[in-house]
Structure formats: C-alpha cells, structure tokens
Motif scaffolding. Structure first.
Motif, PDB file in Angstrom:
ATOM      1  N   SER A   1     -12.446 -16.135 -72.172  1.00 48.05           N
ATOM      2  CA  SER A   1     -12.150 -14.730 -72.403  1.00 48.05           C
ATOM      3  C   SER A   1     -11.314 -14.154 -71.269  1.00 48.05           C
ATOM      4  N   LEU A   2     -11.610 -14.539 -70.035  1.00 48.18           N
ATOM      5  CA  LEU A   2     -10.848 -14.048 -68.888  1.00 48.18           C
ATOM      6  C   LEU A   2      -9.425 -14.590 -68.891  1.00 48.18           C
ATOM      7  N   VAL A   3      -9.268 -15.854 -69.286  1.00 54.75           N
ATOM      8  CA  VAL A   3      -7.923 -16.428 -69.398  1.00 54.75           C
ATOM      9  C   VAL A   3      -7.134 -15.681 -70.468  1.00 54.75           C
ATOM     10  N   ALA A   4      -7.782 -15.409 -71.608  1.00 54.26           N
ATOM     11  CA  ALA A   4      -7.108 -14.674 -72.682  1.00 54.26           C
ATOM     12  C   ALA A   4      -6.735 -13.269 -72.233  1.00 54.26           C
ATOM     13  N   GLU A   5      -7.642 -12.636 -71.519  1.00 49.23           N
ATOM     14  CA  GLU A   5      -7.359 -11.291 -71.014  1.00 49.23           C
ATOM     15  C   GLU A   5      -6.158 -11.296 -70.074  1.00 49.23           C
ATOM     16  N   ARG A   6      -6.107 -12.298 -69.206  1.00 50.02           N
ATOM     17  CA  ARG A   6      -5.039 -12.366 -68.215  1.00 50.02           C
ATOM     18  C   ARG A   6      -3.686 -12.684 -68.831  1.00 50.02           C
TER      19      ARG A   6
ATOM     20  N   ILE B   1      -5.995 -16.085 -58.269  1.00 48.78           N
ATOM     21  CA  ILE B   1      -7.203 -15.298 -58.505  1.00 48.78           C
ATOM     22  C   ILE B   1      -7.253 -14.135 -57.539  1.00 48.78           C
ATOM     23  N   ASP B   2      -7.491 -12.969 -58.053  1.00 47.51           N
ATOM     24  CA  ASP B   2      -7.669 -11.777 -57.230  1.00 47.51           C
ATOM     25  C   ASP B   2      -9.038 -11.853 -56.571  1.00 47.51           C
TER      26      ASP B   2
ATOM     27  N   ALA C   1     -20.395 -20.354 -62.667  1.00 46.96           N
ATOM     28  CA  ALA C   1     -20.117 -21.027 -63.935  1.00 46.96           C
ATOM     29  C   ALA C   1     -18.769 -20.581 -64.488  1.00 46.96           C
ATOM     30  N   ARG C   2     -18.499 -19.287 -64.411  1.00 43.57           N
ATOM     31  CA  ARG C   2     -17.209 -18.770 -64.874  1.00 43.57           C
ATOM     32  C   ARG C   2     -16.062 -19.321 -64.030  1.00 43.57           C
ATOM     33  N   LEU C   3     -16.237 -19.262 -62.710  1.00 41.72           N
ATOM     34  CA  LEU C   3     -15.165 -19.682 -61.817  1.00 41.72           C
ATOM     35  C   LEU C   3     -14.857 -21.161 -61.978  1.00 41.72           C
ATOM     36  N   GLY C   4     -15.910 -21.985 -62.124  1.00 42.11           N
ATOM     37  CA  GLY C   4     -15.684 -23.409 -62.323  1.00 42.11           C
ATOM     38  C   GLY C   4     -14.913 -23.685 -63.598  1.00 42.11           C
ATOM     39  N   ALA C   5     -15.290 -23.010 -64.687  1.00 40.37           N
ATOM     40  CA  ALA C   5     -14.610 -23.208 -65.965  1.00 40.37           C
ATOM     41  C   ALA C   5     -13.203 -22.632 -65.933  1.00 40.37           C
ATOM     42  N   TYR C   6     -13.039 -21.496 -65.286  1.00 40.08           N
ATOM     43  CA  TYR C   6     -11.726 -20.847 -65.179  1.00 40.08           C
ATOM     44  C   TYR C   6     -10.743 -21.758 -64.440  1.00 40.08           C
ATOM     45  N   ALA C   7     -11.168 -22.283 -63.278  1.00 35.16           N
ATOM     46  CA  ALA C   7     -10.295 -23.159 -62.500  1.00 35.16           C
ATOM     47  C   ALA C   7     -10.003 -24.455 -63.249  1.00 35.16           C
TER      48      ALA C   7
END
Length: 316
Positions: A230-235, A186-187, A94-100
């Motif tokens: 949140s991950l996008v903001a962190e990055r 993506i790492d 779910a995270r990866l789909g939204a992130y991409a």
C-alpha cells in the motif's frame, strides 16, 4: 460485567473490548424514579493500552504469544504501554522489511533500466507494480504454508528467501549510467516505517522478559507485506488496496535514526581512492548518528550496541 484480563482472548476479542469501552453509559436509565444499575467495565492494563496498529498486531499473534504478553503485564514484568510500543515497532519493522525487499526485487528483475539512458519514471513505476503483484502471490503461498504448520519446511524457507531478494542481480553490480529508482529513498520522518527510541527500548524489554520476537515477526509478516504494498502504491500513484494510517504518536525528535544535514562540501573534504571528493566531516556525522544505537543502555560499548541492534532487527 467485569473484564479483568486478556489471557483468554481470541482473535478479534480485543476489538470487542474497545467497543465495550465506548458503550458504557454516562447517564443510566431510571425505572419509577430509581436509577437502574449500570454495567461497569474494568479493563486490564494491557487491554486498555492497546489501540490502532498495536491492537491490530496483537490480534494477529498466536494464542500462546498473546497469553504470554498478557501474563507478563498482569505480573508487572511489563507495562501495557511497553507492549503497545513494542508491537508498534515490530509492525514498522515488518513494513520496512517488506518495503525494502519490494524495491530490491523490482531492481533485480529490471536491472537493465539502470544501464538504460532512456528509462523514465513510468518505467520504474511499472517495475514496482509488477513486483508488488508478484510478492502478493508469493505471500499467499507462504501464508498457506504457515497456517498449515509447514513453516519449518524447505518450501517455506526457499519461498521466504525469494521474498527477501537479498542477492543482487549481477548487472546491478556492474554499474550503469547513474540512473536510480526515483521512488526508493525513504523519508526519515515517515512515521509508518520509522521507529522511535521509546518503541525500540520497549522491544528490548520484551526480549529481556523472554518473549520470542521471531514468533511475533513471523505472525506480522503478512500484515507488513500488505502495508508495504500500500505504501509503494501510495508513493508511486498506483491504486491502493487500503490506506496505512500515520502514527500520530511519532515524534521526529525521538526517532531512532535522526536526519542529518550535510555540511558544505568544502568543509572537511578529502580525496577518495577513486579520485572522488569525500566529505569526511559528513561521513563522521553520519557514522555517529546511525552506528551506535541511540538511547541504548550500553553507553560507548560499540560491540554491545551492535548486539543490541541485531537482537531487535526483524529477521525478515
């Protein structure tokens, strides 16, 4: 007090079970020198296996799905660890789909940056901030439709497709100056996005047991969007609404997709149709690593492996 199962759990009740496990006293009080009776808490295999993100994911599921998972564990068809690992994998999907999709939306909405010779890191950071805000508003509408039972409506389908952002802006296909979004790669060691073979195998066990993965994915989608933002903001160094914890159980050695070290460009080099030099050894290594699913039960049967993979991918 005995807690023997989770079939009748409501949202948040599994959290209560977690708290109860810490409340059991190691040294009971005494009355007139006689030890007082001590509450004994007995957890079902499922309740004791769920923790961290799998527990959060479980509480986001419908009553029907939670009851089904509980029954499957109680019957021995699945283990509590199977459900724990599978819910972790679906959360990561779910995270990866939204992130991409966030990057696709940002790139589509700002395609001109890729043909600009003056685009800066700050420009791309701003595109991702705007895309995250845009997606948050769209997810509020999507969640409202889901909660009101309209997830089968045309409005829900249209909004869901917009969030996927699968149709690229024609300007992106026309080529540009070679500029790339500096935040996008993506790492493969990112434990919050990358799944392990064990987690993926656990999802297949759920699927084989008759669990509707699409129902799980639909329930976890809002959480995936929140975590991805949140991950996008962190990055990018933007303000975060919350922090997504690392998966302490993640092992790069067990990762479904393994990092590949490119060999020297002179080895196995061949000429492409457009005159570029292509390292054929590297392409072969890459294909062998990410083509067939590592650890699947189908051996060298490529078509079976592809069907296996398609069945486990989240229908984002």
């Amino acid at each position: 007090m005995n807690v023997l199962g989770t079939s009748n759990l409501t949202n948040g009740s599994v959290q209560s079970l977690n708290s109860l496990s810490q409340a059991t006293s190691a040294s009971p009080k005494t009355v007139a020198g006689i030890p007082a009776p001590t509450d004994r808490v007995s957890f079902s295999p499922l309740a004791s296996a769920l923790h961290d993100e799998s527990l959060t994911a479980f509480n986001a599921l419908s009553v029907e799905t939670r009851s089904q998972l509980s029954s499957l564990v109680d019957s021995g068809a699945l283990s509590g660890e199977d459900v724990h690992n599978a819910l972790k994998q679906r959360t990561k999907e779910a995270r990866l789909g939204a992130y991409a999709a966030t990057f696709r939306m940002a790139n589509n909405d700002n395609a001109g940056l890729f043909s600009s010779g003056s685009a800066t890191t700050s420009d791309f950071r701003e595109t991702l901030r705007a895309a995250s805000e845009k997606r948050a508003g769209m997810m509020e509408k999507l969640s409202a439709l889901l909660q009101s039972g309209q997830d089968g409506s045309d409005d829900y389908a249209a909004l869901s497709d917009q969030l996927k952002a699968l149709t690229p802006n024609a300007r992106l296909l026309a080529g540009g100056s070679g500029v790339v979004n500096p935040f996008q790669p993506i790492d493969l060691g990112e434990s919050r996005l990358m799944s392990t073979r064990g987690e993926t195998d656990a999802v297949y066990k759920l699927k084989a047991a008759g669990v509707d993965l699409s129902a799980i994915d639909k329930a976890l989608r809002p959480m995936g969007e929140r975590d991805a933002a949140s991950l996008v903001a962190e990055r990018t160094g933007l303000p975060q609404t919350h922090t997504v914890s690392k998966d302490q159980e993640f092992s790069l050695d067990q990762a479904l997709i393994q990092p590949i070290t490119a060999p020297p460009s002179a080895a196995g080099a061949g000429s492409g149709t457009d005159g570029r030099v292509i390292d054929t050894d590297f392409l072969t290594n890459a294909g062998s690593a990410i083509g067939p699913l590592k650890g699947n039960a189908f051996g060298e049967d490529a078509e079976a492996a592809r069907q296996y993979w398609r069945g486990l991918r989240a229908n984002y």
